[in-house]
Design an enzyme around this catalytic site. Structure first.
Site, PDB file in Angstrom:
ATOM      1  N   ASP A 131       0.876  -1.159   0.000  1.00  0.00           N
ATOM      2  CA  ASP A 131       0.000   0.000   0.000  1.00  0.00           C
ATOM      3  C   ASP A 131       0.927   1.227   0.000  1.00  0.00           C
ATOM      4  OD1 ASP A 131      -2.222   1.746   0.568  1.00  0.00           O
ATOM      5  OD2 ASP A 131      -1.617   1.704   2.667  1.00  0.00           O
ATOM      6  N   ASP A 135      -0.048   5.065   0.982  1.00  0.00           N
ATOM      7  CA  ASP A 135      -0.240   6.040   2.063  1.00  0.00           C
ATOM      8  C   ASP A 135      -0.181   5.374   3.432  1.00  0.00           C
ATOM      9  OD1 ASP A 135      -1.822   8.805   0.711  1.00  0.00           O
ATOM     10  OD2 ASP A 135      -1.366   7.043  -0.480  1.00  0.00           O
TER      11      ASP A 135
END
EC number: 3.1.3.3
Length: 328
Positions: A113, A115
């Site tokens: 991922d 953020d």
């Protein structure tokens, strides 16, 4: 960001550890193969293991020790219990079960991922602050966290608040993009083992493409912000990268790179990473929300991203591929 100087995290045995824990000299390979969990941190001491023995009311034998960059890893005998978890969290040490851990020496894939996993911020929150709508966007984020909105609804609603914001805000955020500790080292180490590294993100291409270029990632996919005449329109172009999309990206890349699903890793911090984590051979919750941590196979709570390499390094021990000479 000088990406030419990317350093790997060397994985090797170390005399300092042998001197600190002399009992590990005499452990048989058979005992090491039986081991099912590890402890890791920046500096392991006999006192920490005495605390663990006292709290769990049993002797916890250390079967082997090695270093991964600055981290120290201990291979443990017996079962990892909830009592172990309680005391290890109190000692701020990471731990992981290592049955079926992917094999670093075979082709592999890791999907991160972006953020709050690959980078230390939530890009949309930073853009919103600069656009003067920080509080409004944070409120929508909070509603999404409470489960009032699904990810796509919340993303489109948050992006709509950015309408007419100047494009240069994006470059302002990008210029000071704070990488998660040890992201470059994680990428360099896995590339040195011949693994593929990708980002699958509900964030924005403006940042994920930049990371792909800077870190020589193999793939990155996220959402595209529509920009017309130098301003954000408040729209996302095309389909939104959802929780399911992230899992699909992992499965598609595994097929494309001819990697067995067992040898895939997904790393994330939010609820929309859980589908991808479940699809992967190993799902790692990274400094995650408690709900995510509870559902993930394993977690990194205190270490930087080098903690992921600590977990993967355990497979080298079982295969007797760990030595005084550093890998990769």
């Amino acid at each position: 960001m000088d990406m030419d100087a990317l350093t790997t995290l060397p994985i090797k045995k170390h005399t300092a550890l042998l001197n600190r824990f002399p009992e590990t000299r005499f452990v048989t390979q058979l005992a090491k193969k039986r081991a099912s969990w590890i402890v890791f941190g920046h500096y392991l001491t006999p006192a920490q293991f005495e605390d663990m023995d006292f709290f769990t009311n049993r002797f916890n034998a250390i079967l082997d020790m090695w270093k991964v960059g600055r981290y120290e890893v201990a291979l443990m005998d017996g079962e990892l219990t909830s009592e172990h978890e309680t005391i290890l969290k109190a000692l701020e040490l990471d731990y992981a079960r290592i049955q079926d851990v992917p094999d670093l020496t075979k082709p592999g894939l890791i999907v991160l991922d972006m953020d709050s996993t690959a980078i230390q911020i939530e890009c949309i929150d930073e853009i919103a602050k600069l656009a003067g709508v920080g509080e409004e966007v944070a409120e929508v984020t909070e509603r999404a966290m409470q489960g009032e909105l699904d990810f796509e609804q919340s993303l489109r609603l948050r992006v709509s608040k950015l309408k007419d914001a100047p494009e240069q805000i994006l470059s302002q955020v990008r210029e000071t993009l704070p990488l998660m500790p040890e992201l470059p080292e994680l990428v360099a180490t896995l590339h040195a083992f011949g693994w593929k590294v990708a980002i699958a993100s509900g964030g924005f291409t403006y940042f994920s493409d930049y990371l792909k270029e800077q870190l020589s990632l193999d793939y990155a996919q996220s959402n595209t912000l529509e920009i017309v005449s130098g301003k954000l329109t408040g729209q996302v172009l095309g389909e939104v990268v959802s929780a399911q999309t992230k899992a699909d990206i992992l499965l598609t890349l595994a097929q494309q790179y001819d990697v067995e699903i067992h040898n895939t890793v997904a790393v994330g911090d939010g609820a929309n990473d859980l589908v991808m984590m479940a699809a992967a051979g190993l799902g790692v919750a990274y400094h995650a929300k408690p709900k995510v941590e509870a559902k993930a196979q394993t977690a990194v709570r205190f270490a930087g991203l080098g903690g992921v390499v600590c977990i993967l390094s355990a497979a080298l021990v079982a295969q007797q591929k760990l030595s005084w000479k550093s890998k990769p």
